[in-house]
Scaffold this motif. Structure first.
Motif, PDB file in Angstrom:
ATOM      1  N   GLU A  22     -26.925 -49.423  59.183  1.00  0.00           N
ATOM      2  CA  GLU A  22     -27.173 -48.050  58.731  1.00  0.00           C
ATOM      3  C   GLU A  22     -25.873 -47.260  58.597  1.00  0.00           C
ATOM      4  O   GLU A  22     -25.678 -46.518  57.632  1.00  0.00           O
ATOM      5  CB  GLU A  22     -28.143 -47.350  59.684  1.00  0.00           C
ATOM      6  CG  GLU A  22     -29.560 -47.902  59.573  1.00  0.00           C
ATOM      7  CD  GLU A  22     -30.498 -47.425  60.673  1.00  0.00           C
ATOM      8  OE1 GLU A  22     -30.028 -46.864  61.699  1.00  0.00           O
ATOM      9  OE2 GLU A  22     -31.719 -47.624  60.510  1.00  0.00           O
ATOM     10  N   LYS A  23     -24.971 -47.414  59.555  1.00  0.00           N
ATOM     11  CA  LYS A  23     -23.692 -46.682  59.503  1.00  0.00           C
ATOM     12  C   LYS A  23     -22.801 -47.182  58.375  1.00  0.00           C
ATOM     13  O   LYS A  23     -22.108 -46.395  57.732  1.00  0.00           O
ATOM     14  CB  LYS A  23     -22.956 -46.767  60.845  1.00  0.00           C
ATOM     15  CG  LYS A  23     -23.655 -46.040  61.967  1.00  0.00           C
ATOM     16  CD  LYS A  23     -23.728 -44.549  61.710  1.00  0.00           C
ATOM     17  CE  LYS A  23     -24.411 -43.849  62.858  1.00  0.00           C
ATOM     18  NZ  LYS A  23     -24.654 -42.444  62.611  1.00  0.00           N
ATOM     19  N   GLU A  26     -23.909 -45.646  55.209  1.00  0.00           N
ATOM     20  CA  GLU A  26     -23.426 -44.263  55.080  1.00  0.00           C
ATOM     21  C   GLU A  26     -21.954 -44.204  54.674  1.00  0.00           C
ATOM     22  O   GLU A  26     -21.553 -43.325  53.921  1.00  0.00           O
ATOM     23  CB  GLU A  26     -23.594 -43.512  56.412  1.00  0.00           C
ATOM     24  CG  GLU A  26     -25.016 -43.232  56.812  1.00  0.00           C
ATOM     25  CD  GLU A  26     -25.126 -42.652  58.218  1.00  0.00           C
ATOM     26  OE1 GLU A  26     -24.078 -42.252  58.807  1.00  0.00           O
ATOM     27  OE2 GLU A  26     -26.251 -42.606  58.740  1.00  0.00           O
ATOM     28  N   ARG A  27     -21.163 -45.125  55.188  1.00  0.00           N
ATOM     29  CA  ARG A  27     -19.710 -45.055  55.014  1.00  0.00           C
ATOM     30  C   ARG A  27     -19.184 -45.711  53.737  1.00  0.00           C
ATOM     31  O   ARG A  27     -18.156 -45.301  53.212  1.00  0.00           O
ATOM     32  CB  ARG A  27     -19.014 -45.708  56.217  1.00  0.00           C
ATOM     33  CG  ARG A  27     -19.114 -44.935  57.502  1.00  0.00           C
ATOM     34  CD  ARG A  27     -18.165 -43.745  57.549  1.00  0.00           C
ATOM     35  NE  ARG A  27     -16.803 -44.050  57.163  1.00  0.00           N
ATOM     36  CZ  ARG A  27     -15.892 -44.615  57.944  1.00  0.00           C
ATOM     37  NH1 ARG A  27     -16.175 -44.899  59.197  1.00  0.00           N
ATOM     38  NH2 ARG A  27     -14.678 -44.877  57.484  1.00  0.00           N
TER      39      ARG A  27
END
Length: 175
Positions: A22-23, A26-27
């Motif tokens: 998930e991170k 986002e990145r």
């Protein structure tokens, strides 16, 4: 590029696959993600412990639904797979460009799993199962999945540090 760079994120249960996936989504610009646990796969063993004891056959799993979703993802720059098997499945491995293994100590992974799934579970029952049967599946991951990864990341690091380490170590043409 006709298809996105496919990054597989592997770890034991509770090792951080979903959080890191998930991170990363986002990145990384233009990233999409697919999550192994959202699929029902034909051929999936009913008892993981028995499957490991017999000598796990990763190709037993019919991963065609996941493969089809990978093939149909064309507009993304990156496709992050929350996927435990890294390069072990012959039909899926050809779609993976980069595999990351999050090496989380088994005690931390177990604690996270109990915290995540704990409501309604018997902690004593879960720990007894782990000690008597389930630990073998965790050890299988360490012995078979971790050595195949392109990058092994310390699962005790903060989420931010793990994500930074992965991004920094992606093949240079992709970040």
């Amino acid at each position: 590029m006709t298809h996105p760079m496919v990054i597989a994120v592997a770890a034991v249960s509770g090792g951080g696959k979903t959080t890191i996936t998930e991170k990363l989504k986002e990145r990384l610009p233009g990233a999409e993600a697919l999550f192994f646990d959202t699929y029902e796969f034909e051929g999936a063993p009913e008892n993981i412990t028995e499957w490991v004891e017999k000598g796990p056959d990763y190709n037993q799993w019919n991963l065609d639904p996941l493969i089809q979703d990978i093939q149909s993802t064309k507009s993304a720059s990156f496709l992050i797979l929350d996927y435990p098997f890294s390069y072990k499945h012959d039909k899926l491995k050809v779609w993976i460009d980069y595999s990351v293994y999050i090496h989380t100590p088994l005690d931390i992974a177990m604690a996270r799993r109990l915290l995540r799934d704990g409501e309604g579970l018997s902690v004593k029952g879960e720990l007894t199962y782990y000690l008597n049967d389930g630990r073998e599946a965790y050890v299988e991951m360490l012995q078979s999945i971790k050595p195949d990864a392109d990058l092994v990341v310390d699962g005790t690091l903060s989420v931010e540090n793990i994500v930074e380490h992965i991004i920094k170590n992606l093949p240079s043409e992709h970040h």
